[in-house]
Motif scaffolding. Structure first.
Motif, PDB file in Angstrom:
ATOM      1  N   GLN A 147     -27.999  21.509  21.474  1.00 13.02           N
ATOM      2  CA  GLN A 147     -27.010  21.287  22.540  1.00 13.02           C
ATOM      3  C   GLN A 147     -27.463  20.167  23.478  1.00 13.02           C
ATOM      4  OE1 GLN A 147     -23.920  22.652  22.835  1.00 13.02           O
ATOM      5  NE2 GLN A 147     -23.713  21.095  24.425  1.00 13.02           N
ATOM      6  N   ASP A 193     -14.290  14.945  20.302  1.00  7.07           N
ATOM      7  CA  ASP A 193     -14.901  16.268  20.398  1.00  7.07           C
ATOM      8  C   ASP A 193     -15.881  16.419  19.236  1.00  7.07           C
ATOM      9  OD1 ASP A 193     -11.854  17.868  21.493  1.00  7.07           O
ATOM     10  OD2 ASP A 193     -13.525  17.050  22.651  1.00  7.07           O
ATOM     11  N   SER A 239     -19.554  19.401  22.170  1.00  6.52           N
ATOM     12  CA  SER A 239     -19.137  18.765  23.415  1.00  6.52           C
ATOM     13  C   SER A 239     -18.113  19.604  24.170  1.00  6.52           C
ATOM     14  CB  SER A 239     -18.553  17.380  23.093  1.00  6.52           C
ATOM     15  OG  SER A 239     -17.445  17.513  22.218  1.00  6.52           O
ATOM     16  N   VAL A 290     -20.537  10.817  23.763  1.00  3.65           N
ATOM     17  CA  VAL A 290     -19.297  11.280  23.133  1.00  3.65           C
ATOM     18  C   VAL A 290     -18.124  10.815  24.001  1.00  3.65           C
ATOM     19  CG1 VAL A 290     -17.979  13.272  22.373  1.00  3.65           C
ATOM     20  CG2 VAL A 290     -20.478  13.263  22.161  1.00  3.65           C
ATOM     21  N   ILE A 344     -26.847  16.975  21.787  1.00  2.69           N
ATOM     22  CA  ILE A 344     -25.417  16.623  21.801  1.00  2.69           C
ATOM     23  C   ILE A 344     -25.025  16.100  23.186  1.00  2.69           C
ATOM     24  CG2 ILE A 344     -23.071  17.516  21.564  1.00  2.69           C
ATOM     25  CD1 ILE A 344     -24.612  17.235  18.946  1.00  2.69           C
ATOM     26  N   ASN A 345     -25.544  16.746  24.238  1.00  4.84           N
ATOM     27  CA  ASN A 345     -25.211  16.323  25.603  1.00  4.84           C
ATOM     28  C   ASN A 345     -25.724  14.910  25.889  1.00  4.84           C
ATOM     29  OD1 ASN A 345     -23.975  18.771  26.094  1.00  4.84           O
ATOM     30  ND2 ASN A 345     -25.775  19.706  27.023  1.00  4.84           N
ATOM     31  N   TYR A 363     -18.628  19.231  17.290  1.00  2.02           N
ATOM     32  CA  TYR A 363     -19.044  20.622  17.155  1.00  2.02           C
ATOM     33  C   TYR A 363     -20.143  20.703  16.096  1.00  2.02           C
ATOM     34  CZ  TYR A 363     -14.353  21.200  19.128  1.00  2.02           C
ATOM     35  OH  TYR A 363     -13.225  21.099  19.886  1.00  2.02           O
ATOM     36  N   GLU A 391     -17.834  23.055  25.540  1.00  2.00           N
ATOM     37  CA  GLU A 391     -18.741  24.177  25.757  1.00  2.00           C
ATOM     38  C   GLU A 391     -18.049  25.539  25.693  1.00  2.00           C
ATOM     39  OE1 GLU A 391     -21.906  21.770  28.640  1.00  2.00           O
ATOM     40  OE2 GLU A 391     -20.868  23.562  29.378  1.00  2.00           O
TER      41      GLU A 391
END
Length: 603
Positions: A79, A92, A108, A87, A82-83, A94, A110
């Motif tokens: 996570q 989006d 993205s 993005v 990804i953060n 996942y 949450e």
């Protein structure tokens, strides 16, 4: 314009020509415009698909947590990774775990993290299911999903592998409204261009039609010539005048041409579709050595690019024996074997003829025989290993028996010693046959597992009692960690005992006298982990990946001297797999080996 005047005008060849010219240009511009706009849309969507694929690959390559084999252990790191990515506001992302529920472990968006991807309306279940076969799946509007139509988003599901299996999926969604804005603008431009072209058409049509009336008969003669092979013109006229005669001639030719071209197109389409979706690679090369056609499988095998045309330059990268001159020496008939990237292909090639019944080139077919090749190899190795394993005790038994028959039977002590060896070798063969039968039953799923609630502490104690004599004979120092009484597993009792006996028995067997064997157990992520560690001879790194293979031994001579069959770890591995469990190995030469058994805990 009155009806009478209109009737007079359209009886004139001049106005009818203008009308036909107008319609011809209008239809042409419309068709071309529609085609260009459609192609533009397809190109934009294809570029978007490639960009999404590249983005996903970059995300995987740049994220260490995503490279991990255990996503479920690194959800927070994933996570965070990804953060840290950029993005877009219209995208989006996942990260979906390949478990039973297809759980979203990062992304993205949450609010859906922790939910099942199958129950989330932001994810297309059809795409996700399609990607489970190992290939990226994507969809573009206006295909239906989740009961709605949404022309604004493009979805892609990308499977990520670990140890030959899919560990999860990267699911990417982006907004493609800008593509349709571009397409709509292009459509407006084409519409304006069509109007301008039609205006010019009317003006030029009036000029040209005035010059056509004179040479009507000449044009009719040319139309008759066109019926013999000239198909450059097309008109749609219904009348009895000279233009009508010309139109009838053209219509006849067009009908014939359409029928012929339709048949040719159908046959061409069939062939192209067949070649494209064949599991085998197909390559067509002309006599000059130029690549005429290559289906996707052949392109992948030869790493062909669009600009590659020379066959020899392409084939030399994988098999120089298959160069065109060598094929000519065999009269373009033959077969060969290609091994590439761990796969094996059978190559068959044969010539094809041109319209002069001469050899026009060669067709080469690459057939993937990897599985068959591996099976044949494994069968040969298996037969060789079994034969070798049985040959040694049989030879020993025969030689000792012959010695006894030759007179040694009279010497009681010698006879007893020889019979002891014969009995030991017979036991060895019996163990080998028993292990082979057990493996065979598991291979064919004939073993009936009776899973029950087992106390790990009781099972370890039971196994150690059976190994007590070996431990005492070698003066092994057994270090047994405290195993909680409430630690339970759902397992077949005999199967779990076999695993512990095989692994703990190996630890005792390969640990020198006065050595140490450590046994411990602990919980980890809803699993029970059993560690059996020794300070014995260890296993070289190059052999660690093969210790679970049948008959594989690190030190063959020493293992046979100790009475091993080479099947113990293979049996343990198959039993563990049948119970959704794993066995891992950690080892260093002359420092010892640790076998780690991970089993789902029974709550």
């Amino acid at each position: 314009m009155t009806p009478a005047l209109g009737a007079i005008m359209f009886k004139s060849i001049k106005w009818r020509f203008v009308l036909i010219y107008f319609l011809l240009v209008f239809l042409s511009m419309s068709i071309v415009g529609i085609y260009i706009v459609d192609q533009l849309e397809e190109i934009q969507l294809e570029m978007n698909s490639k960009n999404m694929d590249s983005r996903i690959r970059f995300i995987i390559a740049s994220s260490d947590p995503l490279k991990s084999n255990m996503w479920e252990d690194k959800t927070e790191e994933i996570q965070k990774s990804i953060n840290s990515l950029q993005v877009g506001y219209n995208e989006d992302l996942y990260v979906i775990l390949n478990d039973e529920k297809k759980t979203i472990i990062a992304g993205s968006v949450e609010e859906v993290i922790g939910q099942s991807a199958l129950n989330t309306n932001k994810i297309n279940n059809y795409i996700l299911a399609k990607s489970m076969d190992g290939n990226p799946a994507h969809i573009a509007p206006p295909d239906e999903f989740d009961g709605e139509k949404d022309p604004s988003y493009y979805h892609m599901s990308y499977p990520v592998y670990a140890d030959g299996s899919i560990k999860g999926f990267i699911y990417f969604v982006n907004n493609i409204e800008y593509i349709y804005d571009t397409v709509n603008e292009s459509r407006d431009i084409m519409s304006k261009a069509t109007l301008i072209a039609l205006a010019i058409t009317i003006f030029l049509g009036l000029i040209l039609s005035s010059s056509i009336t004179g040479p009507i008969k000449d044009l009719t003669a040319k139309a008759e010539q066109m019926s013999k092979g000239d198909f450059d013109h097309k008109v749609d006229v219904k009348s009895d005048d000279e233009i009508g005669q010309l139109g009838n001639t053209f219509n006849f030719l067009i009908d014939e041409l359409k029928g012929t071209m339709s048949k040719l197109q159908q046959e061409k389409s069939k062939m192209e579709t067949t070649f494209k979706y064949m599991a085998d690679g197909v390559l067509t090369v002309d006599a000059a050595g130029s690549i005429v056609h290559a289906n996707p499988v052949a392109e992948r095998l030869l790493s062909l690019k669009k600009e590659d045309e020379d066959y020899d330059s392409a084939i030399v990268r994988v098999k120089d024996k298959m160069m065109l001159n060598n094929l000519k020496k065999n009269n373009y008939h033959g077969t060969d074997i290609l091994e590439q990237n761990g796969e094996t292909y059978n190559i068959d090639y044969a010539p094809f003829m041109n319209n002069k019944n001469e050899i026009g080139g060669v067709i080469i077919v690459f057939k993937n025989i990897t599985e068959q090749y591996k099976i044949d190899k494994l069968q040969k190795e298996f037969v060789a290993n079994v034969s070798h394993e049985l040959k040694t005790p049989i030879t020993t038994i025969k030689s000792y028996t012959e010695t006894l028959l030759d007179g040694a039977l009279e010497e009681r002590q010698i006879a007893v010693d020889f019979l002891t060896v014969i009995n030991s070798e017979s036991d060895r063969m019996a163990r080998l046959v028993s292990d082979l039968l057990r493996l065979s039953r598991m291979d064919y799923s004939k073993t009936k597992w009776k899973k029950e609630n087992l106390s790990l502490s009781d099972m370890v104690s039971q196994v150690l009692k059976k190994l007590q004599i070996q431990i005492k004979n070698k003066n092994i120092h057994l270090q047994l960690g405290k195993i909680p009484e409430d630690m339970h597993i759902l397992f077949d009792r005999d199967g779990f005992e076999q695993i512990l006996l095989n692994i703990a028995g190996n630890a005792v067997k390969y640990t020198p006298e006065n050595g140490n064997v450590y046994i411990s157990a602990y919980r980890e992520d809803n699993n029970v982990v059993v560690s059996i560690k020794d300070d014995g001879i260890g296993i070289p790194p190059e052999d660690q990946s093969r210790v679970f293979e049948r008959f594989y031994r690190v030190d063959k001579a020493r293992t046979r001297d100790m009475g091993g069959t080479g099947l113990g770890l293979s049996i343990a591995k198959q039993i563990a797999d049948a119970h959704d469990s794993t066995i891992a190995i950690k080892s260093e030469i002359n420092k010892g080996t640790e076998m780690i058994i991970k089993i789902p805990e029974l709550f």
